[in-house]
Write a protein that holds these residues in place. Structure first.
Motif, PDB file in Angstrom:
ATOM      1  N   ALA A   1       0.845  -1.206   0.000  1.00  0.00           N
ATOM      2  CA  ALA A   1       0.000   0.000   0.000  1.00  0.00           C
ATOM      3  C   ALA A   1       0.876   1.251   0.000  1.00  0.00           C
ATOM      4  O   ALA A   1       0.486   2.284  -0.547  1.00  0.00           O
TER       5      ALA A   1
ATOM      6  N   VAL B   1      -6.163   6.365   2.296  1.00  0.00           N
ATOM      7  CA  VAL B   1      -7.166   5.932   3.278  1.00  0.00           C
ATOM      8  C   VAL B   1      -6.683   4.627   3.916  1.00  0.00           C
ATOM      9  O   VAL B   1      -6.237   3.717   3.224  1.00  0.00           O
ATOM     10  N   TYR B   2      -6.759   4.582   5.238  1.00  0.00           N
ATOM     11  CA  TYR B   2      -6.299   3.413   5.996  1.00  0.00           C
ATOM     12  C   TYR B   2      -7.312   3.084   7.082  1.00  0.00           C
ATOM     13  O   TYR B   2      -7.741   3.968   7.822  1.00  0.00           O
ATOM     14  N   VAL B   3      -7.627   1.799   7.180  1.00  0.00           N
ATOM     15  CA  VAL B   3      -8.562   1.347   8.209  1.00  0.00           C
ATOM     16  C   VAL B   3      -7.853   0.318   9.088  1.00  0.00           C
ATOM     17  O   VAL B   3      -7.119  -0.555   8.582  1.00  0.00           O
TER      18      VAL B   3
ATOM     19  N   ARG C   1     -11.915  -3.522   9.388  1.00  0.00           N
ATOM     20  CA  ARG C   1     -12.098  -3.591   7.925  1.00  0.00           C
ATOM     21  C   ARG C   1     -13.350  -4.382   7.558  1.00  0.00           C
ATOM     22  O   ARG C   1     -13.797  -5.242   8.312  1.00  0.00           O
TER      23      ARG C   1
ATOM     24  N   GLY D   1     -17.481  -0.890   6.301  1.00  0.00           N
ATOM     25  CA  GLY D   1     -17.927   0.386   5.736  1.00  0.00           C
ATOM     26  C   GLY D   1     -17.199   1.611   6.249  1.00  0.00           C
ATOM     27  O   GLY D   1     -17.575   2.741   5.934  1.00  0.00           O
ATOM     28  N   ILE D   2     -16.119   1.400   7.015  1.00  0.00           N
ATOM     29  CA  ILE D   2     -15.407   2.560   7.592  1.00  0.00           C
ATOM     30  C   ILE D   2     -14.731   3.395   6.497  1.00  0.00           C
ATOM     31  O   ILE D   2     -14.817   4.632   6.490  1.00  0.00           O
ATOM     32  N   ALA D   3     -14.056   2.722   5.542  1.00  0.00           N
ATOM     33  CA  ALA D   3     -13.384   3.478   4.473  1.00  0.00           C
ATOM     34  C   ALA D   3     -14.408   4.268   3.657  1.00  0.00           C
ATOM     35  O   ALA D   3     -14.139   5.402   3.236  1.00  0.00           O
ATOM     36  N   THR D   4     -15.558   3.687   3.447  1.00  0.00           N
ATOM     37  CA  THR D   4     -16.599   4.371   2.677  1.00  0.00           C
ATOM     38  C   THR D   4     -17.033   5.653   3.388  1.00  0.00           C
ATOM     39  O   THR D   4     -17.164   6.716   2.766  1.00  0.00           O
TER      40      THR D   4
ATOM     41  N   GLY E   1      -3.731   6.692  -6.350  1.00  0.00           N
ATOM     42  CA  GLY E   1      -2.618   5.937  -6.940  1.00  0.00           C
ATOM     43  C   GLY E   1      -2.479   4.649  -6.149  1.00  0.00           C
ATOM     44  O   GLY E   1      -2.080   4.682  -4.989  1.00  0.00           O
TER      45      GLY E   1
ATOM     46  N   ASN F   1      -3.307  -4.413  -5.223  1.00  0.00           N
ATOM     47  CA  ASN F   1      -4.192  -4.105  -4.083  1.00  0.00           C
ATOM     48  C   ASN F   1      -5.653  -4.118  -4.564  1.00  0.00           C
ATOM     49  O   ASN F   1      -6.320  -3.095  -4.675  1.00  0.00           O
TER      50      ASN F   1
ATOM     51  N   GLY G   1      -8.351  -5.086  -3.219  1.00  0.00           N
ATOM     52  CA  GLY G   1      -9.369  -4.602  -2.285  1.00  0.00           C
ATOM     53  C   GLY G   1      -9.549  -3.103  -2.402  1.00  0.00           C
ATOM     54  O   GLY G   1     -10.676  -2.591  -2.450  1.00  0.00           O
ATOM     55  N   SER G   2      -8.431  -2.374  -2.475  1.00  0.00           N
ATOM     56  CA  SER G   2      -8.518  -0.917  -2.586  1.00  0.00           C
ATOM     57  C   SER G   2      -9.091  -0.507  -3.946  1.00  0.00           C
ATOM     58  O   SER G   2      -9.892   0.434  -4.036  1.00  0.00           O
TER      59      SER G   2
ATOM     60  N   ALA H   1     -11.227  -2.224  -5.688  1.00  0.00           N
ATOM     61  CA  ALA H   1     -12.677  -2.490  -5.610  1.00  0.00           C
ATOM     62  C   ALA H   1     -13.383  -1.402  -4.806  1.00  0.00           C
ATOM     63  O   ALA H   1     -14.476  -0.940  -5.181  1.00  0.00           O
ATOM     64  N   LEU H   2     -12.767  -0.991  -3.708  1.00  0.00           N
ATOM     65  CA  LEU H   2     -13.343   0.096  -2.899  1.00  0.00           C
ATOM     66  C   LEU H   2     -13.528   1.351  -3.755  1.00  0.00           C
ATOM     67  O   LEU H   2     -14.606   1.967  -3.748  1.00  0.00           O
TER      68      LEU H   2
ATOM     69  N   ARG I   1     -16.219   1.158  -6.300  1.00  0.00           N
ATOM     70  CA  ARG I   1     -17.510   1.274  -5.605  1.00  0.00           C
ATOM     71  C   ARG I   1     -17.827   2.745  -5.301  1.00  0.00           C
ATOM     72  O   ARG I   1     -18.995   3.150  -5.281  1.00  0.00           O
TER      73      ARG I   1
HETATM   74  C1  LIG Z   1      -8.655  -0.813   1.464  1.00  0.00           C
HETATM   75  C2  LIG Z   1      -9.277  -0.429   2.828  1.00  0.00           C
HETATM   76  C3  LIG Z   1      -9.055   1.055   3.086  1.00  0.00           C
HETATM   77  C4  LIG Z   1     -10.787  -0.750   2.782  1.00  0.00           C
HETATM   78  O1  LIG Z   1     -11.361  -0.329   4.030  1.00  0.00           O
HETATM   79  P1  LIG Z   1     -12.764  -0.917   4.541  1.00  0.00           P
HETATM   80  O2  LIG Z   1     -13.247  -0.078   5.654  1.00  0.00           O
HETATM   81  O3  LIG Z   1     -12.605  -2.375   4.786  1.00  0.00           O
HETATM   82  O4  LIG Z   1     -13.683  -0.706   3.248  1.00  0.00           O
HETATM   83  P2  LIG Z   1     -15.294  -0.689   3.218  1.00  0.00           P
HETATM   84  O5  LIG Z   1     -15.798  -1.648   4.251  1.00  0.00           O
HETATM   85  O6  LIG Z   1     -15.789   0.701   3.260  1.00  0.00           O
HETATM   86  O7  LIG Z   1     -15.523  -1.328   1.759  1.00  0.00           O
HETATM   87  C5  LIG Z   1     -16.468  -0.804   0.858  1.00  0.00           C
HETATM   88  C6  LIG Z   1     -16.448  -1.655  -0.405  1.00  0.00           C
HETATM   89  O8  LIG Z   1     -15.130  -1.675  -0.987  1.00  0.00           O
HETATM   90  C7  LIG Z   1     -14.848  -2.987  -1.506  1.00  0.00           C
HETATM   91  N1  LIG Z   1     -13.754  -3.580  -0.732  1.00  0.00           N
HETATM   92  C8  LIG Z   1     -13.141  -3.066   0.371  1.00  0.00           C
HETATM   93  N2  LIG Z   1     -12.161  -3.885   0.791  1.00  0.00           N
HETATM   94  C9  LIG Z   1     -12.168  -4.951  -0.053  1.00  0.00           C
HETATM   95  C10 LIG Z   1     -11.389  -6.143  -0.148  1.00  0.00           C
HETATM   96  N3  LIG Z   1     -10.382  -6.409   0.708  1.00  0.00           N
HETATM   97  N4  LIG Z   1     -11.656  -7.004  -1.152  1.00  0.00           N
HETATM   98  C11 LIG Z   1     -12.625  -6.765  -2.037  1.00  0.00           C
HETATM   99  N5  LIG Z   1     -13.428  -5.653  -2.003  1.00  0.00           N
HETATM  100  C12 LIG Z   1     -13.187  -4.757  -1.029  1.00  0.00           C
HETATM  101  C13 LIG Z   1     -16.130  -3.774  -1.384  1.00  0.00           C
HETATM  102  O9  LIG Z   1     -16.921  -3.553  -2.526  1.00  0.00           O
HETATM  103  C14 LIG Z   1     -16.777  -3.111  -0.177  1.00  0.00           C
HETATM  104  O10 LIG Z   1     -18.156  -3.252  -0.142  1.00  0.00           O
HETATM  105  P3  LIG Z   1     -18.823  -4.613   0.470  1.00  0.00           P
HETATM  106  O11 LIG Z   1     -18.194  -4.817   1.816  1.00  0.00           O
HETATM  107  O12 LIG Z   1     -20.275  -4.274   0.516  1.00  0.00           O
HETATM  108  O13 LIG Z   1     -18.468  -5.692  -0.498  1.00  0.00           O
HETATM  109  C15 LIG Z   1      -8.658  -1.290   3.979  1.00  0.00           C
HETATM  110  O14 LIG Z   1      -8.705  -2.651   3.629  1.00  0.00           O
HETATM  111  C16 LIG Z   1      -7.239  -0.921   4.320  1.00  0.00           C
HETATM  112  O15 LIG Z   1      -6.992  -0.038   5.139  1.00  0.00           O
HETATM  113  N6  LIG Z   1      -6.261  -1.606   3.684  1.00  0.00           N
HETATM  114  C17 LIG Z   1      -4.843  -1.366   3.945  1.00  0.00           C
HETATM  115  C18 LIG Z   1      -4.384   0.006   3.483  1.00  0.00           C
HETATM  116  C19 LIG Z   1      -4.705   0.265   2.035  1.00  0.00           C
HETATM  117  O16 LIG Z   1      -4.562  -0.608   1.158  1.00  0.00           O
HETATM  118  N7  LIG Z   1      -5.146   1.491   1.772  1.00  0.00           N
HETATM  119  C20 LIG Z   1      -5.419   1.971   0.437  1.00  0.00           C
HETATM  120  C21 LIG Z   1      -4.124   2.422  -0.172  1.00  0.00           C
HETATM  121  S1  LIG Z   1      -4.398   2.972  -1.853  1.00  0.00           S
END
Ligand SMILES: CC(C)(COP(=O)(O)OP(=O)(O)OC[C@H]1O[C@@H](n2cnc3c(N)ncnc32)[C@H](O)[C@@H]1OP(=O)(O)O)[C@@H](O)C(=O)NCCC(=O)NCCS
Length: 175
Positions: A39, A97-99, A104, A107-110, A131, A136, A138-139, A141-142, A145
């Motif tokens: 990340a 954004v970091y959770v 995780r 919905g915290i990142a949202t 960027g 990554n 998951g990010s 996909a977030l 969304r």
């Molecule tokens: C990426 C990150 C910020 C997501 O935070 P989060 O609070 O879990 O995200 P949300 O719960 O708000 O997710 C909203 C949507 O994003 C998508 N999403 C989030 N994390 C996901 C994952 N690991 N895999 C797939 N989809 C994901 C999904 O669509 C999700 O909706 P759903 O739960 O209804 O399927 C968190 O995993 C994190 O801090 N990761 C490490 C740091 C990082 O990678 N930061 C981003 C750097 S660019």
């Protein structure tokens, strides 16, 4: 000012400005991301003291650093700064954004991103850039969304853990 949001969390999520007392959590998220993920493309974490200046500088520049709080516990943070330093980029920002791992998938990142986008709109930001390391998923996909679209991939522009990293650039226009 703190704003409360309803999410999948049983307790309301409050978003407020980051305070110096929150920086231990910000630092812990940074260390975790540096040591265990792509990340952040950095191999050595900053010391805890670095974040005192980091927060002070962002505050002085009027940049947002927002934390999400659940039942009095900091669950994550979000911030943005200039996309590039030149004056012509003044309506474009890049965010992070970091959770906290235990929070995780709830919905915290949202919630944090909604608050960040509201701040950006009020600050006359035209485009928000993410960027993201292409691995990554998951990010990515977030951000999809949240309405971001991928506008390009820069292959092998980073290196960490003895491998090349691709950068996915995502864009959210606000106006
Ligand atoms: C990426 C990150 C910020 C997501 O935070 P989060 O609070 O879990 O995200 P949300 O719960 O708000 O997710 C909203 C949507 O994003 C998508 N999403 C989030 N994390 C996901 C994952 N690991 N895999 C797939 N989809 C994901 C999904 O669509 C999700 O909706 P759903 O739960 O209804 O399927 C968190 O995993 C994190 O801090 N990761 C490490 C740091 C990082 O990678 N930061 C981003 C750097 S660019």
């Amino acid at each position: 000012m703190a704003t409360a949001y309803a999410t999948e969390e049983a307790s309301p999520v409050t978003v407020r400005d980051c305070e110096p007392r929150d920086l231990d959590v910000v630092h812990a998220l940074h260390v975790d991301a540096v040591l265990h993920s792509t990340a952040i493309w950095q191999e050595e974490p900053h010391p805890r003291e670095y974040f005192d200046g980091w927060l002070a500088e962002r505050r002085a520049a009027g940049l947002p650093v927002l934390v999400a709080e659940v039942d009095g516990t900091v669950a994550g943070y979000v911030t943005y700064s200039a996309f590039r330093p030149h004056q012509g980029y003044r309506h474009t920002v890049e965010h992070s954004v970091y959770v906290v791992p235990a929070f995780r998938g709830r919905g915290i990142a949202t919630v944090l991103m909604d608050a960040l986008v509201a701040h950006a709109r009020a600050a006359d930001v035209h485009v928000v850039i993410a960027g993201i390391c292409s691995s990554n998923t998951g990010s990515i996909a977030l951000h999809e969304r949240l309405g971001f679209t991928t506008v390009g991939v820069l292959p092998e522009v980073g290196r960490k853990f003895d491998r090349w990293l691709d950068l996915t650039l995502m864009r959210l226009p606000l106006s």
